[in-house]
Write a protein that holds these residues in place. Structure first.
Motif, PDB file in Angstrom:
ATOM      1  N   ASP A  86       0.862  -1.188   0.000  1.00 29.74           N
ATOM      2  CA  ASP A  86       0.000   0.000   0.000  1.00 29.74           C
ATOM      3  C   ASP A  86       0.897   1.237   0.000  1.00 29.74           C
ATOM      4  OD1 ASP A  86      -2.287   1.580   0.124  1.00 29.74           O
ATOM      5  OD2 ASP A  86      -3.210   0.365   1.710  1.00 29.74           O
ATOM      6  N   SER A  87       0.299   2.389  -0.294  1.00 30.60           N
ATOM      7  CA  SER A  87       1.104   3.611  -0.367  1.00 30.60           C
ATOM      8  C   SER A  87       1.541   4.038   1.037  1.00 30.60           C
ATOM      9  CB  SER A  87       0.315   4.719  -1.059  1.00 30.60           C
ATOM     10  OG  SER A  87      -1.011   4.710  -0.616  1.00 30.60           O
ATOM     11  N   PRO A  88       2.683   4.703   1.128  1.00 25.63           N
ATOM     12  CA  PRO A  88       3.238   5.046   2.449  1.00 25.63           C
ATOM     13  C   PRO A  88       2.455   6.158   3.151  1.00 25.63           C
ATOM     14  CG  PRO A  88       4.675   5.877   0.689  1.00 25.63           C
ATOM     15  CD  PRO A  88       3.590   5.101   0.021  1.00 25.63           C
ATOM     16  N   TYR A  89       2.235   6.011   4.445  1.00 25.58           N
ATOM     17  CA  TYR A  89       1.725   7.126   5.264  1.00 25.58           C
ATOM     18  C   TYR A  89       2.739   8.255   5.178  1.00 25.58           C
ATOM     19  CZ  TYR A  89      -2.080   4.633   7.616  1.00 25.58           C
ATOM     20  OH  TYR A  89      -3.246   3.981   7.902  1.00 25.58           O
ATOM     21  N   GLY A  90       2.229   9.481   5.097  1.00 30.10           N
ATOM     22  CA  GLY A  90       3.123  10.631   5.003  1.00 30.10           C
ATOM     23  C   GLY A  90       3.488  10.974   3.578  1.00 30.10           C
ATOM     24  N   GLY A  91       3.055  10.136   2.645  1.00 26.09           N
ATOM     25  CA  GLY A  91       3.305  10.392   1.237  1.00 26.09           C
ATOM     26  C   GLY A  91       4.653   9.912   0.770  1.00 26.09           C
ATOM     27  N   GLY A  92       4.915  10.138  -0.492  1.00 31.87           N
ATOM     28  CA  GLY A  92       6.171   9.683  -1.074  1.00 31.87           C
ATOM     29  C   GLY A  92       5.914   8.621  -2.128  1.00 31.87           C
TER      30      GLY A  92
END
Ligand code: 6GU
Length: 229
Positions: A51-57
């Motif tokens: 899944d996509s990272p918490y905090g973005g990126g």
């Protein structure tokens, strides 16, 4: 020695495992390699494993639940617990002394990462031994796990046989010298002759020559090996 390899790309392994030394050790029961697809532990219709990272990126992160469940289930497959090893560029650099240290293990569970890595909680919960194969970035831990397996099976008694022992290898047991040059037939090729000493049958002289060549090669190609002891 048993390896359980946890990966999202199990198809990368059969070709490697069919190479002759490894295949023979597997057939002779000296080595066992079980490849598991971590996606089989992912839940839901889409078997979501990342899944996509918490905090973005950029990129995707491997999710904690399927990975931890996978390791726990794989651990239960035999009564011998496996040492959990994570292949990651953040790990301790693999070297022959580290290979020799790990060679005492009966069972290892190798976690191959992909994408941007694992959720940190995978590391916090499982506390794997983190190993890197060098200071460069690979697309994933799969090739690194093959490097680790390849270096370890050579240490299993019986795998190499007497004629191809690891005992004299460069880098084994604290040896930090390159190998001497080898020659086989023909005796002459495009004007280049095999060194005469090797045809002499004088084993004492041959050994002296080989040791001198080892040192010479080490000095010219890898002088760093002679320095930082
Ligand atoms: Cl173990 N994994 C990845 N992704 N890159 C690496 C590595 C491992 N070792 C060196 N580079």
């Amino acid at each position: 020695m048993r390896f359980d390899i946890l990966t999202l790309f199990p198809d990368m392994f059969p070709g490697y495992m069919s190479q002759s030394i490894l295949n023979k050790s597997i057939e002779r029961g000296l080595v066992e390699i079980h490849v598991h697809n971590m996606r089989d532990w992912a839940k839901g219709r889409h078997n979501k494993i990342d899944d996509s990272p918490y905090g973005g990126g950029p990129g995707m992160v491997l999710m904690v639940e399927p990975v931890v469940n996978c390791v726990r289930d794989v651990q239960k497959m035999t009564s011998q617990p496996g040492t959990v090893i994570m292949l990651t560029p953040q790990g301790q650099r693999l070297s022959q002394p580290l290979v020799e240290e790990l060679a005492v293990e009966k069972r290892m569970i190798l976690l191959c990462g992909r994408y941007e890595g694992f959720d940190q909680r995978v590391i916090d919960i499982l506390q794997p031994r983190e190993i890197s194969i060098g200071d460069y970035i690979l697309n994933g831990g799969e090739v690194a796990s093959m490097v680790l397996v390849d270096s370890l099976v050579r240490m299993v008694p019986g795998v190499l046989g007497d004629e191809l022992s690891s005992f004299d290898d460069s880098f084994s047991r604290g040896n930090r010298m390159l190998e001497y040059p080898q020659y086989t037939r023909p005796q002459e090729f495009e004007g280049r002759e095999v060194p005469e000493i090797l045809l002499s049958g004088n084993h004492g002289e041959i050994e002296i020559w080989r040791n001198a060549k080892s040192l010479e090669h080490t000095k010219t190609k890898r002088s760093d090996l002679l320095e930082d002891q």
